[in-house]
Enzyme design. Structure first.
Site, PDB file in Angstrom:
ATOM      1  N   GLU A  62       1.635  -0.836  -6.763  1.00  0.00           N
ATOM      2  CA  GLU A  62       1.922   0.109  -5.975  1.00  0.00           C
ATOM      3  C   GLU A  62       3.023   1.006  -5.942  1.00  0.00           C
ATOM      4  OE1 GLU A  62      -1.035   0.635  -2.945  1.00  0.00           O
ATOM      5  OE2 GLU A  62      -3.118  -0.273  -4.069  1.00  0.00           O
ATOM      6  N   ASP A  79      -3.179  -7.486   2.255  1.00  0.00           N
ATOM      7  CA  ASP A  79      -3.138  -6.762   0.430  1.00  0.00           C
ATOM      8  C   ASP A  79      -2.472  -7.632  -0.164  1.00  0.00           C
ATOM      9  OD1 ASP A  79      -5.019  -4.149   1.848  1.00  0.00           O
ATOM     10  OD2 ASP A  79      -2.836  -3.478   1.718  1.00  0.00           O
ATOM     11  N   TYR A 130       0.942  -5.330  -5.049  1.00  0.00           N
ATOM     12  CA  TYR A 130       1.020  -5.101  -3.639  1.00  0.00           C
ATOM     13  C   TYR A 130       2.367  -5.902  -3.365  1.00  0.00           C
ATOM     14  CZ  TYR A 130      -3.638  -3.650  -2.476  1.00  0.00           C
ATOM     15  OH  TYR A 130      -4.802  -2.929  -2.344  1.00  0.00           O
ATOM     16  N   CYS A 157      -2.891   3.072   6.820  1.00  0.00           N
ATOM     17  CA  CYS A 157      -1.783   1.868   6.441  1.00  0.00           C
ATOM     18  C   CYS A 157      -1.429   1.324   6.674  1.00  0.00           C
ATOM     19  CB  CYS A 157      -1.072   3.121   5.196  1.00  0.00           C
ATOM     20  SG  CYS A 157      -0.765   2.063   4.004  1.00  0.00           S
ATOM     21  N   CYS A 170       1.234  -1.377  -0.205  1.00  0.00           N
ATOM     22  CA  CYS A 170       0.396   0.119  -0.154  1.00  0.00           C
ATOM     23  C   CYS A 170       0.354   1.208  -0.624  1.00  0.00           C
ATOM     24  CB  CYS A 170      -0.563   0.059   1.605  1.00  0.00           C
ATOM     25  SG  CYS A 170      -1.966   1.565   1.170  1.00  0.00           S
ATOM     26  N   CYS A 217      18.315  -2.796   8.299  1.00  0.00           N
ATOM     27  CA  CYS A 217      19.355  -2.823   6.841  1.00  0.00           C
ATOM     28  C   CYS A 217      20.431  -1.841   7.147  1.00  0.00           C
ATOM     29  CB  CYS A 217      18.835  -2.445   5.826  1.00  0.00           C
ATOM     30  SG  CYS A 217      19.165  -2.838   3.959  1.00  0.00           S
ATOM     31  N   TYR A 242      -6.812   3.383 -10.922  1.00  0.00           N
ATOM     32  CA  TYR A 242      -7.332   2.782  -9.163  1.00  0.00           C
ATOM     33  C   TYR A 242      -7.768   1.945  -9.930  1.00  0.00           C
ATOM     34  CZ  TYR A 242      -6.643   1.649  -3.944  1.00  0.00           C
ATOM     35  OH  TYR A 242      -7.118   0.917  -3.615  1.00  0.00           O
TER      36      TYR A 242
END
Length: 218
Positions: A97, A132, A137, A200, A54, A209, A85
């Site tokens: 997305e 999702d 996605y 979201c 998302c 990372c 969309y």
């Protein structure tokens, strides 16, 4: 975000939706900083196109990073021209997305952008992020130069070591040269600034990372 059809795999390009010849919208200036979402951008600035589920939440994460000039959300990695969309949500455009990040390389490196990318989602989930589900996605990095490609691949391999040590599976992130980027509709741009109570989901792994692989994407 809502979706209309769960698509667990990529649609055959021959079966993707036809789209349209003209862009569906011309996005207004960035809702937060007032800068133009569309080019031309300042000379010497670079692009990063990143897909991590998302796009509402990740865009907010990126526009807050020092050195980022402007952000926008859109659709990339597929074959349908100028999708809506609703079309992207069918999984039949091939697009995912995507957040476009325009940044000043004298203030922030591409590797630092990649660090934010890896840490703000789970890149091991294939055609989904949490609930999702669908190719729209999927995790992806769309590179704009050979140097970006090298940095993306190196950061993936380095992050894979960290994820494996933490018990996660293989990274499924698509890494490919950038093709067309189609801006999403106005109401998606900077959605969480326009809708402070908007939701979201965050699917980050909690695994950091490392940066500093010795590859500069400039």
């Amino acid at each position: 975000m809502w979706f209309f059809n769960k698509q667990p795999a990529m649609t055959d390009p021959a079966e993707t939706l036809p789209g349209r010849p003209d862009p569906i919208t011309v996005p207004p200036p960035h809702f937060v900083n007032g800068r133009s979402l569309v080019p031309p951008y300042p000379h010497g600035f670079e692009l990063a196109d990143l897909a991590l589920g998302c796009f509402w939440g990740p865009e907010k994460d990126f526009w807050k990073m020092p050195g980022v000039w402007v952000t926008a959300v859109g659709y990339a990695g597929g074959t349908t021209p100028n999708p809506t969309y609703r079309e992207a949500c069918t999984g039949k455009t091939g697009h995912t997305e995507t957040v476009r990040v325009v940044f000043d390389p004298s203030m922030i490196t591409y590797e630092q952008i990649l660090k934010g990318f890896w840490e703000h989602h789970d890149p091991t989930q294939g055609m989904r992020q949490g609930n999702d589900i669908g190719s729209q996605y999927r995790s992806a990095i769309f590179t704009h130069s050979d140097a970006q490609m090298s940095a993306a691949l190196a950061s993936r391999d380095m992050y894979q070591e960290r994820l494996g040590a933490a018990g996660f599976g293989e990274i499924t992130t698509e890494i490919a040269p950038a093709r067309d980027f189609f801006f999403a509709e106005d109401y998606h741009q900077q959605y969480l600034a326009k809708n402070p109570r908007g939701y979201c989901p965050d699917h980050s792994t909690g695994v950091s990372c490392p940066i500093g692989v010795g590859i500069e994407a400039h």
